[in-house]
Design a protein around this motif. Sequence first.
Motif, PDB file in Angstrom:
ATOM      1  N   SER A  23      78.506 -23.005  15.200  1.00 26.65           N
ATOM      2  CA  SER A  23      77.566 -22.276  16.056  1.00 26.65           C
ATOM      3  C   SER A  23      76.127 -22.565  15.677  1.00 26.65           C
ATOM      4  O   SER A  23      75.242 -22.627  16.539  1.00 26.65           O
ATOM      5  CB  SER A  23      77.841 -20.770  15.965  1.00 26.65           C
ATOM      6  N   ILE A  24      75.889 -22.776  14.389  1.00 29.22           N
ATOM      7  CA  ILE A  24      74.522 -22.985  13.910  1.00 29.22           C
ATOM      8  C   ILE A  24      73.923 -24.276  14.446  1.00 29.22           C
ATOM      9  O   ILE A  24      72.709 -24.416  14.546  1.00 29.22           O
ATOM     10  CB  ILE A  24      74.490 -22.968  12.350  1.00 29.22           C
ATOM     11  N   TYR A  25      74.780 -25.251  14.829  1.00 27.87           N
ATOM     12  CA  TYR A  25      74.262 -26.509  15.368  1.00 27.87           C
ATOM     13  C   TYR A  25      73.472 -26.278  16.662  1.00 27.87           C
ATOM     14  O   TYR A  25      72.594 -27.069  17.006  1.00 27.87           O
ATOM     15  CB  TYR A  25      75.404 -27.477  15.681  1.00 27.87           C
ATOM     16  N   ASN A  26      73.811 -25.232  17.381  1.00 29.95           N
ATOM     17  CA  ASN A  26      73.201 -24.984  18.690  1.00 29.95           C
ATOM     18  C   ASN A  26      72.057 -23.974  18.623  1.00 29.95           C
ATOM     19  O   ASN A  26      71.580 -23.515  19.665  1.00 29.95           O
ATOM     20  CB  ASN A  26      74.267 -24.499  19.670  1.00 29.95           C
ATOM     21  N   ARG A  27      71.644 -23.618  17.433  1.00 31.06           N
ATOM     22  CA  ARG A  27      70.540 -22.677  17.286  1.00 31.06           C
ATOM     23  C   ARG A  27      69.266 -23.394  16.857  1.00 31.06           C
ATOM     24  O   ARG A  27      69.331 -24.489  16.294  1.00 31.06           O
ATOM     25  CB  ARG A  27      70.886 -21.610  16.236  1.00 31.06           C
TER      26      ARG A  27
END
Length: 222
Positions: A23-27
Amino acid sequence: MPLICEMMNIYGRGKESTWGHCSIYNRKLPSGFSYRRLYLQLDEGSLSFNANPEEGISYFISKGILADHPTEVAKFIFYTRRLNWKMLRIYLDERRDVLDELVSLHNFSNQFLPNALREFFRHIHAPEERGEYLETLITKFSQRFCTCNPDPVRELGLSPDAVYVLCYSLILLSIDLTSPHVKNKMSKREFIRNTRRAAHNVSDDFVGHLYDNIYLIGHVAA
């Protein structure tokens, strides 16, 4: 200093082949974000998962690597190569919401049934014994396979129930043909006859092709 940061960025992105979705890749990453720290945490979380799946997922969520949502957890599992398949099987058996999302990530369009089943069991490993969990997996696979192949399914006269029966037949045939303990292997004629009794609307030619696939390629759930 900018060069060092760029090197860290390249290093981090290369690691995405191991952990293909987080999920952190898209933040939007905060100032001073460290890819090195992230992948150390991914390593630690993966080791934790392989010892205790629930604790591993909780670790990823606590570090902000994963969002606490079944879809995000399913994507993480689908694109990650570092999770122990036995622990993963335990986790998915307990988290059917994540299992549902994981099944929906598969695209079986234009795939021959036994090949699609092999792909399915590469991501979602079959249990060692028959039981409710195996029945659930085959049911979900059958529904997904039909959803992905509406035209071929209609042309072949298949349905989720028929695909379910064929999947069980393929698993049993796989065991029969690959097990060294089975001396009298099932013939193609026997397989067609036995399958015809359970799946009445499926053509003998199609069932014969299923047999040939297992005979030539091997087990669907190895």
